[in-house]
Design a protein around this motif. Structure first.
Motif, short mmCIF file in Angstrom:
data_model
loop_
_atom_site.label_atom_id
_atom_site.label_comp_id
_atom_site.label_asym_id
_atom_site.label_seq_id
_atom_site.Cartn_x
_atom_site.Cartn_y
_atom_site.Cartn_z
N ASN A 51 0.85 -1.19 0.00
CA ASN A 51 0.00 0.00 0.00
C ASN A 51 0.88 1.23 0.00
O ASN A 51 2.07 1.16 0.32
N TYR A 79 -8.26 0.32 -0.77
CA TYR A 79 -7.50 1.10 0.21
C TYR A 79 -7.66 0.47 1.59
O TYR A 79 -8.44 -0.48 1.79
N GLU A 152 -4.28 4.54 3.38
CA GLU A 152 -3.34 3.82 2.52
C GLU A 152 -4.04 3.38 1.24
O GLU A 152 -5.09 2.72 1.28
N LEU A 153 -3.47 3.77 0.11
CA LEU A 153 -4.03 3.43 -1.19
C LEU A 153 -3.38 2.17 -1.73
O LEU A 153 -2.15 2.06 -1.76
N ASP A 154 -4.19 1.22 -2.14
CA ASP A 154 -3.69 -0.03 -2.70
C ASP A 154 -3.66 0.03 -4.23
O ASP A 154 -2.60 -0.08 -4.85
#
Length: 216
Positions: A51, A79, A152-154
């Motif tokens: 992430n 996310y 948190e961006l995945d």
């Protein structure tokens, strides 16, 4: 499933009918080059187990290219978050196109490893051929309640009608710069050599003129 390369970045394209045509995944960690190295976080449940941590008012730019005019839709954003609710604001080529709220709640930090998804975001968009930048910015629904931990961006999944390859062609900037540099270096060296030769010839001529008796 086919893999293509975008500036050394992997895009996963699968031919799945999601309403338009092709599903293309933009992995966040592939576009995190401008952030500090410690912003890419290991998460076992994330795609590619990575992430990217973004605090409030921070964003990540995902660049892609279309070989022809097309229609695209943001099919999903994956996310994780542990804490107060965050807001994802999306821009395409500098224009805000949508925003979507993330989840809220905490599990003493354990929810960071739980990947959530937004579902479809915004509307279908007609986009011209060429290079485009999708920006994902993290905001807070209520800034007074921002917990300071961000989100948190995945990954972001695009649904694309026609183009399955969103990689951008390599530019020739480097080779052009090299050619220019060589030309400049050659020119500079030539001028320096010419000046040096001219100075030596002049000095030698001046020191060999005879001078004797009444002729001086």
């Amino acid at each position: 499933m086919a893999c293509t390369t975008l500036f050394g970045v992997f895009l996963l394209a699968s031919f799945v009918a999601l309403g338009l045509g092709v599903s293309v995944t933009l992995e966040a960690e592939a576009f995190a080059g401008k952030l500090e190295a410690n912003r890419t976080i290991f998460r076992s449940e994330a795609s590619n187990v990575r992430n990217v941590l973004l605090y409030m008012d921070e964003s990540i730019d995902m660049t892609f290219c279309l070989g022809s005019d097309d229609t695209i839709l943001i099919e999903n954003i994956y996310y994780s978050n542990d804490g107060s609710e965050d807001l994802f604001v999306l821009e395409l080529d500098g224009k805000i196109i949508a925003d979507v709220s993330g989840t809220t709640g905490t599990d003493f930090g354990n929810k960071w490893n739980t990947i959530s998804e937004t579902g479809r975001v915004g509307e279908k968009m007609s986009v011209g051929s060429g290079e485009h930048t999708l920006r994902v910015l993290v905001d807070a629904q209520d800034r007074s309640k921002d917990d300071g931990y961000g989100a948190e961006l995945d990954r972001v999944v695009l649904d694309v009608a026609n183009n399955s390859d969103l990689s951008c062609p390599e530019t020739t900037t480097t080779s052009t710069d090299n050619e220019t540099t060589v030309t400049e270096e050659t020119s500079t060296t030539y001028v320096e050599e010419s000046s040096t030769t001219y100075a030596e010839e002049t000095t030698e001529a001046e020191t060999t003129i005879p001078c004797e008796g009444d002729d001086c």
